[in-house]
Write a protein that holds these residues in place. Structure first.
Motif, PDB file in Angstrom:
ATOM      1  N   LEU A 287       6.066  -4.095  -7.025  1.00 53.40           N
ATOM      2  CA  LEU A 287       5.778  -3.213  -5.898  1.00 53.40           C
ATOM      3  C   LEU A 287       5.969  -3.957  -4.589  1.00 53.40           C
ATOM      4  O   LEU A 287       5.600  -5.129  -4.475  1.00 53.40           O
ATOM      5  CB  LEU A 287       4.341  -2.687  -5.983  1.00 53.40           C
ATOM      6  N   PRO A 288       6.541  -3.302  -3.566  1.00 55.03           N
ATOM      7  CA  PRO A 288       6.643  -3.944  -2.253  1.00 55.03           C
ATOM      8  C   PRO A 288       5.254  -4.194  -1.672  1.00 55.03           C
ATOM      9  O   PRO A 288       4.300  -3.466  -1.984  1.00 55.03           O
ATOM     10  CB  PRO A 288       7.430  -2.924  -1.416  1.00 55.03           C
ATOM     11  N   PRO A 289       5.094  -5.232  -0.846  1.00 56.31           N
ATOM     12  CA  PRO A 289       3.762  -5.622  -0.350  1.00 56.31           C
ATOM     13  C   PRO A 289       2.973  -4.485   0.285  1.00 56.31           C
ATOM     14  O   PRO A 289       1.776  -4.336   0.038  1.00 56.31           O
ATOM     15  CB  PRO A 289       4.080  -6.726   0.662  1.00 56.31           C
ATOM     16  N   GLN A 290       3.635  -3.652   1.115  1.00 52.64           N
ATOM     17  CA  GLN A 290       2.901  -2.585   1.804  1.00 52.64           C
ATOM     18  C   GLN A 290       2.393  -1.528   0.839  1.00 52.64           C
ATOM     19  O   GLN A 290       1.353  -0.905   1.074  1.00 52.64           O
ATOM     20  CB  GLN A 290       3.782  -1.941   2.888  1.00 52.64           C
ATOM     21  N   LEU A 291       3.090  -1.332  -0.276  1.00 57.33           N
ATOM     22  CA  LEU A 291       2.652  -0.354  -1.262  1.00 57.33           C
ATOM     23  C   LEU A 291       1.604  -0.955  -2.204  1.00 57.33           C
ATOM     24  O   LEU A 291       0.695  -0.259  -2.653  1.00 57.33           O
ATOM     25  CB  LEU A 291       3.855   0.148  -2.064  1.00 57.33           C
TER      26      LEU A 291
ATOM     27  N   GLY B  54      -6.471   1.558  -2.641  1.00 58.89           N
ATOM     28  CA  GLY B  54      -6.551   2.957  -2.269  1.00 58.89           C
ATOM     29  C   GLY B  54      -6.494   3.140  -0.757  1.00 58.89           C
ATOM     30  O   GLY B  54      -6.415   2.178   0.005  1.00 58.89           O
ATOM     31  N   HIS B  55      -6.536   4.388  -0.312  1.00 57.90           N
ATOM     32  CA  HIS B  55      -6.532   4.646   1.140  1.00 57.90           C
ATOM     33  C   HIS B  55      -7.281   5.935   1.446  1.00 57.90           C
ATOM     34  O   HIS B  55      -7.422   6.816   0.593  1.00 57.90           O
ATOM     35  CB  HIS B  55      -5.093   4.722   1.686  1.00 57.90           C
ATOM     36  N   GLU B  56      -7.759   5.991   2.653  1.00 61.78           N
ATOM     37  CA  GLU B  56      -8.428   7.196   3.138  1.00 61.78           C
ATOM     38  C   GLU B  56      -7.387   8.184   3.672  1.00 61.78           C
ATOM     39  O   GLU B  56      -6.273   7.800   4.029  1.00 61.78           O
ATOM     40  CB  GLU B  56      -9.414   6.844   4.259  1.00 61.78           C
TER      41      GLU B  56
END
Length: 450
Positions: free
Chosen positions: A205-209, A216-218
């Motif tokens: 996976l690329p670093p940002q993903l 996780g994310h809001e």
């Protein structure tokens, strides 16, 4: 989404058809009716269904017995029991038999539709739980890590010790293809923890993903974050998270992982409040992490946190006696997987395999076995390593030469190495291999004192 296939089982066919007419929804629910438990089992044997709705009281096989019979063949199929006059005892008996829900008659169609769709959506999770229970029931370190060798005995002992400490972090090292993820799965299955086993390849996976996948994310945390997303660390709560190829993780994400390991809390990307998570972290790598630390590509404090209990998976070339055992195991499992009859195996089936170094380890060996099965035309099976398949024969032992030697010294050393690896062959064969006559070989041996 395809329409869900629902089977209604009731000896009162008029009542069953009424329920069917209320449930049928074009493109959403397709219901059919049978009048007995035996008919239901025969229907289930023909084609798969998404859910079953059965009456409790029927002549012959009642609803509870039908639930038990269904559970014998399909532990995860949603099965709903309905009745007009249930007692608490019968409801408890039905749930213990494996019913998904117990519903009073007359059935509330709107509520039933919601329950069916939710149960169908949850089926993969129930199948995963069932598979985990079955694996744990049969799990031993011996049948998860295969092969008779002292090095593997040490690995199996490590699994048993670590499994008794479900919060202990583990670092698994070893070459590619040695079975590091299999070892991690064995630790999880023997740990008796209720959560899931989740594997993440940090290099895939690329670093940002990768940050969003792990933590996780809001909603609204970034442009495409249209909804809240739980990360894989949360998803593995009270279970095990395998971070494969941990050495490739970016330094900034290493810092966030270190904070989680120290505090047992995470913050989603864009989040404010900490979330407590109890997840066992297993890290795996085919790199030398201490060398990565010296190169300032891996945090030393993170290495200290991960390296609580460490084990190295040995390469195949260090255990040549295991190679034929493992190859035979692959033959049996792959023959079933490829729907091929089990071929005849003889003492020559795997004789060529121990001459090869297997840089890809068990993964490469499995590929060689699969290739042999695919192209097997009959008779005893013979599995060959890639070098044989390329027409190169077994790998010859190599030797090195330093710079600055004369051509005469190079020739002497090459002859010496060749003669040392003759394995009892006649000198005429060795001479032919060198492209010279037997007389010339004899003269050169005398000249160089060989």
């Amino acid at each position: 989404m395809n329409a869900l296939n629902l089977l209604i089982v009731d000896d009162d066919l008029l009542q069953a058809r009424l329920v069917k007419s209320n449930l049928d929804r074009p493109g959403r629910i397709r219901a059919e009716v049978v009048g007995s438990g035996q008919e239901a089992l025969e229907r289930l044997a023909r084609d798969p269904l998404d859910a079953v709705l059965t009456d409790l009281t029927m002549p012959g096989m009642d609803g509870i017995e039908l639930v038990r019979r269904i559970r014998d063949s399909d532990p995860a199929l949603p099965v709903f029991l309905m009745t007009a006059n249930a007692t608490i005892e019968r409801a408890v008996e039905g749930i213990r038999a494996g019913a998904t829900e117990f519903l009073p008659k007359p059935v509330n169609v709107t509520a039933l539709l919601t329950l069916v769709e939710r149960a169908v959506a949850d089926r993969p999770l129930r199948e995963e739980v069932t598979a985990l229970q079955e694996r744990r029931a049969a799990a031993t370190a011996g049948n998860m890590i295969f092969g008779k060798h002292p090095k593997l005995d040490g690995v199996r002992q490590f699994i048993l010790q670590v499994a008794r400490a479900p919060d202990a972090r583990v670092l698994i090292t070893g070459e590619s293809g040695t079975g590091k993820s299999l070892l991690a799965r064995a630790i999880h299955d023997l740990s008796d923890v209720p959560g899931r086993f989740i594997e993440v390849n940090c290099a895939a996976l690329p670093p940002q993903l990768l940050e969003s996948e792990l933590f996780g994310h809001e909603k609204g945390a970034f442009t495409d974050a249209k909804a809240l997303k739980r990360g894989l660390i949360e998803a593995a709560d009270r279970g095990t998270l395998l971070l494969d190829e941990i050495g490739t993780m970016p330094l900034d994400l290493q810092a966030k992982l270190l904070l989680f390991l120290e505090s047992r809390e995470i913050r989603r990307v864009g989040g404010v409040h900490p979330i407590a998570v109890r997840t066992r972290v297993i890290a795996a790598t085919n790199e030398e992490l201490r060398e990565r630390v010296r190169q300032r590509a891996f945090r030393q404090d993170l290495l200290y946190r991960l390296d609580v209990a460490s084990v190295e998976m040995p390469p195949l070339r260090a255990m040549p006696s295991v190679i034929p055992e493992l190859a035979e195991r692959f033959v049996r499992s792959l023959a079933a997987e490829l729907l091929r009859p089990l071929p005849e195996l003889t003492e020559n089936s795997f004789v060529a395999l121990t001459d090869y170094a297997w840089p890809g380890n068990a993964r490469e060996l499995r590929n060689a076995v699969e290739r042999a099965l695919i192209f097997h035309a009959g008779g005893p099976l013979e599995v060959c390593p890639p070098a044989y398949q390329d027409g190169l024969g077994p790998q010859a032992p190599g030797f090195t030469l330093e710079y600055g030697l004369t051509l005469e010294e190079v020739e002497r050393r090459y002859l010496e190495a060749t003669l040392a690896s003759t394995d009892g062959r006649e000198l005429a064969e060795v001479a032919a291999e060198l492209g010279i006559s037997r007389k010339t070989l004899w003269e050169k041996r005398r000249r160089y004192g060989l």
